[in-house]
Structures are given as C-alpha cells and as structure tokens.
Write a protein that holds these residues in place. Structure first.
Motif, PDB file in Angstrom:
ATOM      1  N   ARG A 147     -57.434 -17.821  -3.478  1.00  0.00           N
ATOM      2  CA  ARG A 147     -56.377 -17.778  -2.477  1.00  0.00           C
ATOM      3  C   ARG A 147     -56.498 -16.551  -1.578  1.00  0.00           C
ATOM      4  O   ARG A 147     -57.143 -15.558  -1.913  1.00  0.00           O
ATOM      5  CB  ARG A 147     -55.015 -17.805  -3.159  1.00  0.00           C
ATOM      6  CG  ARG A 147     -54.800 -19.075  -3.973  1.00  0.00           C
ATOM      7  CD  ARG A 147     -53.423 -19.128  -4.605  1.00  0.00           C
ATOM      8  NE  ARG A 147     -53.265 -20.325  -5.407  1.00  0.00           N
ATOM      9  CZ  ARG A 147     -52.868 -21.502  -4.936  1.00  0.00           C
ATOM     10  NH1 ARG A 147     -52.544 -21.627  -3.646  1.00  0.00           N
ATOM     11  NH2 ARG A 147     -52.756 -22.551  -5.734  1.00  0.00           N
ATOM     12  N   LYS A 148     -55.819 -16.637  -0.434  1.00  0.00           N
ATOM     13  CA  LYS A 148     -55.849 -15.547   0.545  1.00  0.00           C
ATOM     14  C   LYS A 148     -55.052 -14.336   0.083  1.00  0.00           C
ATOM     15  O   LYS A 148     -55.303 -13.218   0.519  1.00  0.00           O
ATOM     16  CB  LYS A 148     -55.285 -16.042   1.877  1.00  0.00           C
ATOM     17  CG  LYS A 148     -56.073 -17.166   2.524  1.00  0.00           C
ATOM     18  CD  LYS A 148     -55.407 -17.614   3.812  1.00  0.00           C
ATOM     19  CE  LYS A 148     -56.170 -18.763   4.457  1.00  0.00           C
ATOM     20  NZ  LYS A 148     -55.522 -19.222   5.719  1.00  0.00           N
TER      21      LYS A 148
ATOM     22  N   GLY B  42     -52.532 -19.686   0.962  1.00  0.00           N
ATOM     23  CA  GLY B  42     -53.538 -20.692   1.263  1.00  0.00           C
ATOM     24  C   GLY B  42     -54.793 -20.542   0.420  1.00  0.00           C
ATOM     25  O   GLY B  42     -55.156 -19.446  -0.013  1.00  0.00           O
ATOM     26  N   VAL B  43     -55.460 -21.689   0.183  1.00  0.00           N
ATOM     27  CA  VAL B  43     -56.703 -21.711  -0.583  1.00  0.00           C
ATOM     28  C   VAL B  43     -57.878 -21.662   0.387  1.00  0.00           C
ATOM     29  O   VAL B  43     -58.015 -22.533   1.245  1.00  0.00           O
ATOM     30  CB  VAL B  43     -56.783 -22.977  -1.461  1.00  0.00           C
ATOM     31  CG1 VAL B  43     -58.130 -23.042  -2.183  1.00  0.00           C
ATOM     32  CG2 VAL B  43     -55.637 -23.006  -2.460  1.00  0.00           C
ATOM     33  N   ASN B  44     -58.721 -20.649   0.238  1.00  0.00           N
ATOM     34  CA  ASN B  44     -59.904 -20.529   1.079  1.00  0.00           C
ATOM     35  C   ASN B  44     -61.094 -21.291   0.528  1.00  0.00           C
ATOM     36  O   ASN B  44     -61.884 -21.861   1.271  1.00  0.00           O
ATOM     37  CB  ASN B  44     -60.297 -19.059   1.251  1.00  0.00           C
ATOM     38  CG  ASN B  44     -59.452 -18.341   2.272  1.00  0.00           C
ATOM     39  OD1 ASN B  44     -58.860 -18.964   3.142  1.00  0.00           O
ATOM     40  ND2 ASN B  44     -59.397 -17.034   2.170  1.00  0.00           N
TER      41      ASN B  44
ATOM     42  N   ILE C  35     -61.127 -11.114  -7.039  1.00  0.00           N
ATOM     43  CA  ILE C  35     -62.490 -11.346  -7.515  1.00  0.00           C
ATOM     44  C   ILE C  35     -63.452 -11.604  -6.363  1.00  0.00           C
ATOM     45  O   ILE C  35     -63.052 -11.881  -5.227  1.00  0.00           O
ATOM     46  CB  ILE C  35     -62.548 -12.546  -8.480  1.00  0.00           C
ATOM     47  CG1 ILE C  35     -62.292 -13.863  -7.726  1.00  0.00           C
ATOM     48  CG2 ILE C  35     -61.572 -12.385  -9.643  1.00  0.00           C
ATOM     49  CD1 ILE C  35     -62.691 -15.102  -8.495  1.00  0.00           C
ATOM     50  N   GLN C  36     -64.724 -11.550  -6.713  1.00  0.00           N
ATOM     51  CA  GLN C  36     -65.792 -11.977  -5.815  1.00  0.00           C
ATOM     52  C   GLN C  36     -66.720 -12.894  -6.596  1.00  0.00           C
ATOM     53  O   GLN C  36     -67.194 -12.542  -7.685  1.00  0.00           O
ATOM     54  CB  GLN C  36     -66.574 -10.787  -5.265  1.00  0.00           C
ATOM     55  CG  GLN C  36     -67.669 -11.191  -4.279  1.00  0.00           C
ATOM     56  CD  GLN C  36     -68.348  -9.992  -3.646  1.00  0.00           C
ATOM     57  OE1 GLN C  36     -68.535  -8.960  -4.286  1.00  0.00           O
ATOM     58  NE2 GLN C  36     -68.717 -10.117  -2.375  1.00  0.00           N
ATOM     59  N   ALA C  37     -66.964 -14.081  -6.056  1.00  0.00           N
ATOM     60  CA  ALA C  37     -67.898 -15.010  -6.687  1.00  0.00           C
ATOM     61  C   ALA C  37     -69.321 -14.490  -6.504  1.00  0.00           C
ATOM     62  O   ALA C  37     -69.710 -14.126  -5.396  1.00  0.00           O
ATOM     63  CB  ALA C  37     -67.754 -16.397  -6.070  1.00  0.00           C
ATOM     64  N   GLU C  38     -70.076 -14.455  -7.575  1.00  0.00           N
ATOM     65  CA  GLU C  38     -71.424 -13.907  -7.471  1.00  0.00           C
ATOM     66  C   GLU C  38     -72.384 -14.838  -6.747  1.00  0.00           C
ATOM     67  O   GLU C  38     -73.324 -14.389  -6.099  1.00  0.00           O
ATOM     68  CB  GLU C  38     -71.957 -13.549  -8.855  1.00  0.00           C
ATOM     69  CG  GLU C  38     -71.237 -12.362  -9.479  1.00  0.00           C
ATOM     70  CD  GLU C  38     -72.099 -11.624 -10.489  1.00  0.00           C
ATOM     71  OE1 GLU C  38     -73.300 -11.920 -10.611  1.00  0.00           O
ATOM     72  OE2 GLU C  38     -71.554 -10.738 -11.164  1.00  0.00           O
TER      73      GLU C  38
ATOM     74  N   GLY D  32     -61.560 -13.461  -3.115  1.00  0.00           N
ATOM     75  CA  GLY D  32     -60.218 -14.023  -3.075  1.00  0.00           C
ATOM     76  C   GLY D  32     -59.443 -13.703  -4.331  1.00  0.00           C
ATOM     77  O   GLY D  32     -59.920 -12.982  -5.218  1.00  0.00           O
ATOM     78  N   TYR D  33     -58.252 -14.254  -4.410  1.00  0.00           N
ATOM     79  CA  TYR D  33     -57.355 -14.025  -5.548  1.00  0.00           C
ATOM     80  C   TYR D  33     -57.247 -15.296  -6.386  1.00  0.00           C
ATOM     81  O   TYR D  33     -57.072 -16.400  -5.848  1.00  0.00           O
ATOM     82  CB  TYR D  33     -55.968 -13.633  -5.053  1.00  0.00           C
ATOM     83  CG  TYR D  33     -55.917 -12.313  -4.319  1.00  0.00           C
ATOM     84  CD1 TYR D  33     -55.650 -11.126  -5.001  1.00  0.00           C
ATOM     85  CD2 TYR D  33     -56.137 -12.256  -2.945  1.00  0.00           C
ATOM     86  CE1 TYR D  33     -55.608  -9.910  -4.324  1.00  0.00           C
ATOM     87  CE2 TYR D  33     -56.092 -11.043  -2.263  1.00  0.00           C
ATOM     88  CZ  TYR D  33     -55.828  -9.881  -2.960  1.00  0.00           C
ATOM     89  OH  TYR D  33     -55.791  -8.672  -2.295  1.00  0.00           O
TER      90      TYR D  33
END
Length: 286
Positions: A45-46, A53-55, A76-79, A85-86
């Motif tokens: 989420r933003k 909102g979902v990014n 977090i950050q997706a690797e 996002g949250y």
C-alpha cells in the motif's frame, strides 16, 4: 542529492535504507531486515492504513527487506523488483529453507494433506515460491508436500530455476483472469502486472509499472503507421497502459474495458483507447 524514484528506493524524511546514505536526506538510516511473504498475496500500500491505495502485490515466498515495523504495519522493499510499500506485518515470516519449486499454473490449491477430496486450506498464484520436502500419491494423483504438512498438486509446480520458453504463452494462460488494479497474481492482475509475471516465469525480471517498463524493457520499436512491423512478444504502450502482441495484429492485455485479461485487435484497441486517452506512446521489442 540525486533524485530517486520513491517507488524503487526506500526513503522518507525520517527514515531511509542504509544503502542510500549520501544519496538522500533522512533523519535516520537503517539496514533492511530480511523477511519472506508468508501469505498467498500481500498488498503493498501507499501508506500504512487499510484504506490506502494498493500499488502492487507480493506473492507467497517472495523475499523482502523490512525497514520499519510499527503499529501493525511494515515498510518493505521487494527484492525481486525493488518496489517499496507498506504491508500488514502479519504477512511476513522468516527466511528459512530456500524455495525449491515455483507454482507454474495461474492458480492452485493447498490441501491439509495429499488428497484432493480434503477441504482446501489455501490457494497460491503462479510465481509463488514453495519448499517441497516430500512427495505422496493418492488414487493416482501425485502431490508435493510442504514442511507445514500441506500438499499441492505436483503437476502445478516446476523446479526453481526452470523457465518457460515463451512469455507470451504464459500471458495467454491468464485469459479470463479478472482485472485488478495493482494485481500481480492469478486471482487478479493489471496490465503491467501481466507483463511482469509472464516475463518472470520466462526467466526475466522486469520492473513493475508500465512507465518503468516503457523505459527499460528491450529496445524501442517503430512499427510504421499501419503497425505492420509488429510481431509476437512486442509491447505496446499507452499512457498508463501496456499490452502484449500475440501475433502481428492481435494483442492480449489486462484492461479496465472488459475487466479481464482479454484479446483485442491492435487497430481496434488503438481506435477505442484513442477516443478517450490518445494513441500509443511507444512500442518495444523485448
């Protein structure tokens, strides 16, 4: 300081990824803590609110870095693609055994044991990463067993590292899947999510959003005024939208017009979309 895209770099005025020290301004820098997505699909989420909102989304087994965990939310950050996002902190688990297999069909079910007659205990999307610890057979059906005791249909998995030969064929397997803004799974997917997941299954990690893809995938292409230079696998971009060519004349895309992943003639789409949003902004050949 260098301008950074906040979608792809974890920084705020109060907190930032330690790897960005000297590149962005922040009160505090921290190293990301490794974690792994432990639910079927996690919304990024933003903002740390359930109504934000979902990014984009992350799938079961995706590795992430956690920079903050507070009040039920993790930043977090997706690797895999770098997206920031949250997420609800309940979707995170530890990184334990390395995944051995990837779900290779649009969607599949988890069972509490190796029997398709058991009540379903969950579901996973294509691209989800699992660790298989055993095998079983019941009435001729082969199952992959997980350390949790759950079972998956073995034929719905492929070994980690194995890839599809044609990313377009992967995209075509999603025909009829509901359109979902921010979606990247077999339960709901958007235009750039379809491109990203299909290419991921073919062994190519690409960025998430259509503007990122328009600037980074393959090479620019000039198909001519009648689009006669298009071929299978080429990408067509509009402002905020992307489609995949399945042949010289037809494309597949997750779209808000049908609210599905569907086929459409390129020229028909150009006329339909142009009426409201203008013509294509670019073409690229992966």
């Amino acid at each position: 300081m260098t301008a950074r895209d906040a979608r792809l770099h974890a920084f705020r005025s109060d907190l930032a990824d330690a790897r960005l020290k000297g590149e962005v301004s922040a009160d505090r820098f921290v190293a990301g803590r490794p974690a792994r997505i432990s639910v079927s699909v996690a919304d990024l989420r933003k903002a740390p609110r359930p109504d934000a909102g979902v990014n984009t989304q992350a799938l079961f087994g995706d590795d992430v870095l956690v920079f903050e965990d507070s009040a039920g939310w993790a930043w977090i950050q997706a690797e895999r693609d770098g997206y920031v996002g949250y997420v609800a902190d309940t979707v995170l688990g530890p990184r334990e055994q390395a995944p051995t297999h990837i779900v290779s069909v649009p969607r599949t079910f988890l069972y509490p044991g190796p029997d398709l007659r058991f009540p379903v205990s969950g579901q996973l999307s294509m691209g989800s990463a699992v660790t298989v610890t055993g095998a079983a057979e019941t009435r001729g059906t082969h199952y992959a067993l997980l350390s949790s005791g759950q079972a998956l249909i073995a034929a719905h998995l492929q070994p980690a590292g194995e890839t599809a030969a044609d990313y377009v064929s992967v995209a075509e397997s999603f025909l009829g899947t509901p359109y979902l803004w921010g979606g990247v799974s077999g339960f709901g997917i958007d235009c750039s999510g379809l491109v990203q997941l299909a290419m991921r299954m073919a062994g190519r990690d690409v960025l998430r959003d259509s503007d990122m893809q328009a600037a980074s995938i393959g090479k620019p292409l000039d198909p001519g005024p009648d689009f006669t230079g298009m071929r299978r696998g080429d990408l067509v971009f509009w402002k905020g939208h992307v489609a995949i060519m399945t042949d010289a004349d037809t494309m597949i895309h997750a779209n808000g017009h049908t609210m599905l992943v569907s086929r459409e003639g390129l020229k028909d789409a150009v006329a339909r979309i142009g009426y409201l949003y203008g013509g294509p902004t670019g073409f690229r050949r992966p």
